[in-house]
Motif scaffolding. Structure first.
Motif, PDB file in Angstrom:
ATOM      1  N   LEU A 110       0.506  -1.285   0.019  1.00 16.54           N
ATOM      2  CA  LEU A 110       0.040  -0.410  -0.066  1.00 16.54           C
ATOM      3  C   LEU A 110       0.889   1.353   0.408  1.00 16.54           C
ATOM      4  N   ASP A 111       2.174   0.832   0.417  1.00 16.88           N
ATOM      5  CA  ASP A 111       3.316   2.259   0.133  1.00 16.88           C
ATOM      6  C   ASP A 111       3.729   2.501  -0.696  1.00 16.88           C
ATOM      7  N   TYR A 121      -3.366  -6.807   5.592  1.00 10.88           N
ATOM      8  CA  TYR A 121      -2.343  -5.791   5.786  1.00 10.88           C
ATOM      9  C   TYR A 121      -2.171  -5.284   4.362  1.00 10.88           C
ATOM     10  N   ALA A 122      -2.204  -5.995   3.185  1.00  6.92           N
ATOM     11  CA  ALA A 122      -2.301  -6.047   1.734  1.00  6.92           C
ATOM     12  C   ALA A 122      -3.856  -5.311   1.221  1.00  6.92           C
ATOM     13  N   LYS A 123      -4.682  -4.926   1.948  1.00  9.00           N
ATOM     14  CA  LYS A 123      -6.344  -4.817   1.958  1.00  9.00           C
ATOM     15  C   LYS A 123      -6.904  -5.160   0.468  1.00  9.00           C
ATOM     16  N   ARG A 124      -6.431  -6.952   0.349  1.00  7.86           N
ATOM     17  CA  ARG A 124      -6.504  -7.612  -0.423  1.00  7.86           C
ATOM     18  C   ARG A 124      -8.189  -8.251  -0.576  1.00  7.86           C
ATOM     19  N   ASN A 125      -9.170  -7.536  -1.583  1.00  7.12           N
ATOM     20  CA  ASN A 125     -10.609  -8.485  -2.140  1.00  7.12           C
ATOM     21  C   ASN A 125     -10.758  -9.723  -1.640  1.00  7.12           C
ATOM     22  N   VAL A 126     -10.457 -10.369  -0.938  1.00  7.72           N
ATOM     23  CA  VAL A 126     -10.452 -12.270  -0.297  1.00  7.72           C
ATOM     24  C   VAL A 126     -11.746 -12.653   0.558  1.00  7.72           C
ATOM     25  N   LYS A 127     -12.545 -13.158   0.298  1.00 11.17           N
ATOM     26  CA  LYS A 127     -13.486 -13.597   1.300  1.00 11.17           C
ATOM     27  C   LYS A 127     -13.122 -14.864   1.797  1.00 11.17           C
ATOM     28  N   ILE A 132      -8.027  -8.656  13.442  1.00  6.84           N
ATOM     29  CA  ILE A 132      -7.460  -8.414  12.245  1.00  6.84           C
ATOM     30  C   ILE A 132      -7.885  -6.924  12.091  1.00  6.84           C
ATOM     31  N   PRO A 133      -7.024  -5.587  11.380  1.00  7.02           N
ATOM     32  CA  PRO A 133      -7.513  -4.445  10.602  1.00  7.02           C
ATOM     33  C   PRO A 133      -7.871  -4.855   9.303  1.00  7.02           C
ATOM     34  N   GLY A 134      -9.326  -3.911   9.468  1.00  5.73           N
ATOM     35  CA  GLY A 134      -9.652  -3.993   8.493  1.00  5.73           C
ATOM     36  C   GLY A 134     -10.309  -5.193   7.775  1.00  5.73           C
ATOM     37  N   MET A 135     -10.308  -6.209   8.694  1.00  2.00           N
ATOM     38  CA  MET A 135     -11.257  -7.484   8.940  1.00  2.00           C
ATOM     39  C   MET A 135     -12.801  -7.083   9.056  1.00  2.00           C
ATOM     40  N   THR A 136     -13.907  -7.280   8.051  1.00  2.01           N
ATOM     41  CA  THR A 136     -14.712  -7.556   8.121  1.00  2.01           C
ATOM     42  C   THR A 136     -15.730  -9.035   8.692  1.00  2.01           C
ATOM     43  N   VAL A 137     -16.830  -8.841   9.921  1.00  2.00           N
ATOM     44  CA  VAL A 137     -16.781 -10.203   9.895  1.00  2.00           C
ATOM     45  C   VAL A 137     -17.899 -10.742  10.293  1.00  2.00           C
ATOM     46  N   ASP A 144     -16.487  -4.369  -1.886  1.00  2.00           N
ATOM     47  CA  ASP A 144     -14.633  -4.370  -1.622  1.00  2.00           C
ATOM     48  C   ASP A 144     -13.516  -3.987   0.340  1.00  2.00           C
ATOM     49  N   GLY A 145     -13.387  -5.258  -0.058  1.00  2.00           N
ATOM     50  CA  GLY A 145     -12.548  -5.175   1.029  1.00  2.00           C
ATOM     51  C   GLY A 145     -12.541  -7.395   1.536  1.00  2.00           C
ATOM     52  N   PRO A 146     -11.253  -7.265   2.670  1.00  2.00           N
ATOM     53  CA  PRO A 146     -11.539  -8.458   3.032  1.00  2.00           C
ATOM     54  C   PRO A 146     -12.490  -8.914   3.916  1.00  2.00           C
TER      55      PRO A 146
END
Lengths: 294, 321
Positions: free
Chosen positions: A118-119, B102-108, B137-142, B162-164
């Protein structure tokens, strides 16, 4: 000698001179960055420098030097602790400013201690936990092939990294799926954090392991840039399986007091006199040394 | 000798509902691909494999590699749906953390066989920690939907988000909570039954049990509100605060450790907004064991009478507060 072959030889000489210059600049900027950061892993950055120089300087097709083209080749530094060398080779290629390797590990910068996509999008993925970058590269190779994109995917692993179970899950997987668009490169410098691989957890017979897992394995001197070029060409010409290039390297290559010493694997704080000597041995100019160490 | 009958394809389970929904969604979503670790028959993914064989990828019994591979496939523009049992998702938490979140990948990440609902396979297979681990985990929708109808809607919402995402399904036949017409939104809890004395906030298989508990409480003249909190993260903090305001007592119910899952998320939201007495129904920091899901739910106090008892404890604290 005919005119044609003379021209070809001059071309070849020019390529090798260029790759040598990229490798030298990569080593210099990596050490300067680690010195300025006050921490970082110099040994594995220096052992990987020739491989990185040949990959970026001659092999990878990255239009515009950005991660924008979906059809670009991908390079994943699975041994993420060699980030100083990755940022340095990008600067040597002119993809990023020298400020990127020189800001290594500084708060608020893109130059994270381990590559973060991301950076710095050219990182392709975020690494730093060993084994994962290799699997991600396998996913990229699968995804590109699934979408009929002809790009190739390269991943560089450390030797100690190959002690991770995930690496062998990935090795099975890439061979099972016949990913000939994937080439892994092991920076086999024989040292890891605490000691020699052989004393920590031996890897040998290393090439035989990869062959047994279904890979085409090539062993080379990882500082012989002509041999690296030839190995990558052989990998690209292998159409039925993934290729592993086992590159025998010297940890700390290019700095006399670092070569083959485990002490220089880990994250170290380099002293000014050590740094000045290292940069001089790596061929840095007095001006660059003065600027970088200011 | 006749062939053994497989117990995998339980027709009205959450996993089957997920698998069927995913296969249908893939018809109009070309970038959708599915990843399996040798248990497609158990996760519902066999429906996808049959309908879209070229988009089904097999990784064998190697979940860490599969999870990180999904991150790589997403990096090429695909939408990977990774499926395995919840307990094996725990095995690959760090891959989900680095190579996906962390890599902000669009994975389910879709996890079947969570909690005591696994039944006879026993404690080793019953994941009681997955909501806590993935929620941290930051950014993880549950997500943890309540019934087959909602599972189908949540599958679509997850795929189109759009997001994990980490989503729990379920092994056993599931009770039906919703009729057609339910609207599912990520991040929104849903009041299934109104009440003013106490609120029962549940997810997954516990939603049907909470509705049953509300009936038991009604027979004792206690008016219980029931909320289906199918999104554990981001928690619907506004609704949690409103329930605290309007009913003054809360019970959470989940097929999970009482530490770090739905109960933890609700409690965190409450202390930030409007604290009130809370009782937690779930596994009290112990592992499960072999047994039928209903037997286990009774033994480990997950059934309606136990939820009702917890509601009375919360009410007592509210009155004496």
């Amino acid at each position: 000698m005919s005119a044609i072959s003379l021209a070809a030889r001059q071309d070849q000489d020019r390529v090798h001179a260029r790759l040598a210059a990229i490798a030298a600049r990569t080593r210099q900027l990596a050490i300067a960055g680690i010195y300025r950061a006050g921490s970082g892993h110099p040994g594995g950055a220096l052992s990987a420098a020739d491989l990185l120089a040949v990959l970026y300087g001659a092999e990878l097709n990255i239009p515009g030097g950005t991660a924008d083209d979906p059809a670009r080749d991908r390079f994943v530094l699975s041994k993420g602790h060699a980030a100083p060398a990755l940022y340095a080779v990008w600067a040597a290629m002119g993809y990023v400013a020298d400020a990127v390797p020189l800001a290594l590990r500084r708060i608020g910068t893109a130059s994270q201690g381990h590559p973060h996509v991301l950076d710095l999008p050219l990182s392709e993925t975020s690494t730093g936990s060993l084994g994962q970058g290799f699997s991600v590269a396998i996913g990229m190779a699968l995804g590109l092939r699934h979408q009929y994109v002809a790009a190739r995917v390269y991943a560089m692993l450390g030797d100690g990294e190959c002690q991770e179970g995930e690496v062998w899950e990935g090795a099975m997987c890439a061979a099972h799926h016949g990913l000939s668009n994937l080439c892994a490169i092991v920076d086999y410098n024989k040292l890891q954090s605490d000691d020699r691989n052989a004393n920590i957890m031996g890897l040998e017979p290393f090439a035989a392991k990869w062959r047994a897992f279904g890979w085409h394995a090539i062993e080379i001197d990882g500082h012989d840039r002509a041999a690296i070029l030839a190995a990558l060409a052989e990998a690209a010409a292998t159409h039925d399986r993934p290729t592993i290039v086992i590159a025998h390297t010297i940890k700390g290559k290019g700095v006399s007091y670092m070569e083959d010493r485990p002490l220089w694997h880990g994250s170290v704080k380099m002293k000014p006199d050590e740094t000045r000597q290292a940069l001089a041995e790596l061929g840095a100019t007095e001006t660059d040394i003065a600027t970088w160490m200011a | 000798m006749s062939a053994p009958s497989l117990i995998a394809a339980s027709g009205d389970s959450l996993r089957e509902a997920f698998g069927k929904a995913l296969a249908t969604l893939a018809e109009t979503r070309e970038r959708l691909v599915a990843l399996d670790a040798d248990i497609a028959g158990g996760t519902g993914l066999h429906h996808f494999r049959k309908a879209h064989p070229s988009r089904f990828f097999q990784f064998g019994i190697a979940e860490q590699n599969m999870m990180a591979v999904a991150g790589g496939m997403a990096a090429t523009g695909l939408i990977p749906v990774v499926t395995t049992f919840a307990v094996f998702c725990l095995r690959a938490v760090e891959q989900a953390r680095l190579s996906i979140a962390y890599a902000k990948r669009n994975v389910k990440i879709v996890a079947s066989h969570p909690g005591l609902d696994v039944g006879p396979d026993g404690g080793s297979a019953q994941a009681l920690e997955d909501l806590a681990a993935f929620r941290a985990i930051p950014g993880m929708t549950v997500l943890s939907p309540a019934d087959p109808h909602e599972m189908a809607l949540a599958t679509q919402a997850a795929v189109d988000f759009d997001g994990p995402v980490y989503m729990r399904t379920g092994r056993s036949p599931a009770c039906s909570v919703y009729a057609n017409g339910h609207v599912f939104r990520i991040g929104k809890g849903h009041i299934l039954r109104d009440g003013h004395d106490v609120t029962l906030i549940a997810c997954g298989v516990e939603v049907a049990r909470a509705l049953e508990a509300a009936k038991l409480l009604a027979a004792e003249n206690i008016s219980a509100r029931v909320v289906n909190m199918a999104t554990i993260k981001p928690i619907d903090a506004d609704l949690v605060a409103r329930c605290a305001e309007e009913t003054g007592a809360i019970v959470t119910a989940e097929d999970h450790n009482t530490i770090g899952g739905l109960g933890g998320a609700v409690a965190e939201a409450l202390v930030r907004a409007r604290p009130c007495p809370v009782e937690f129904v779930g596994l009290e920091d112990v592992f499960g064991e072999s047994g039928e899901p209903d037997e286990l739910a009774e033994k480990y106090r997950l059934t309606a009478p136990h939820i009702a008892a917890a509601a009375k404890r919360a009410l007592k604290r509210k009155r004496h507060g």
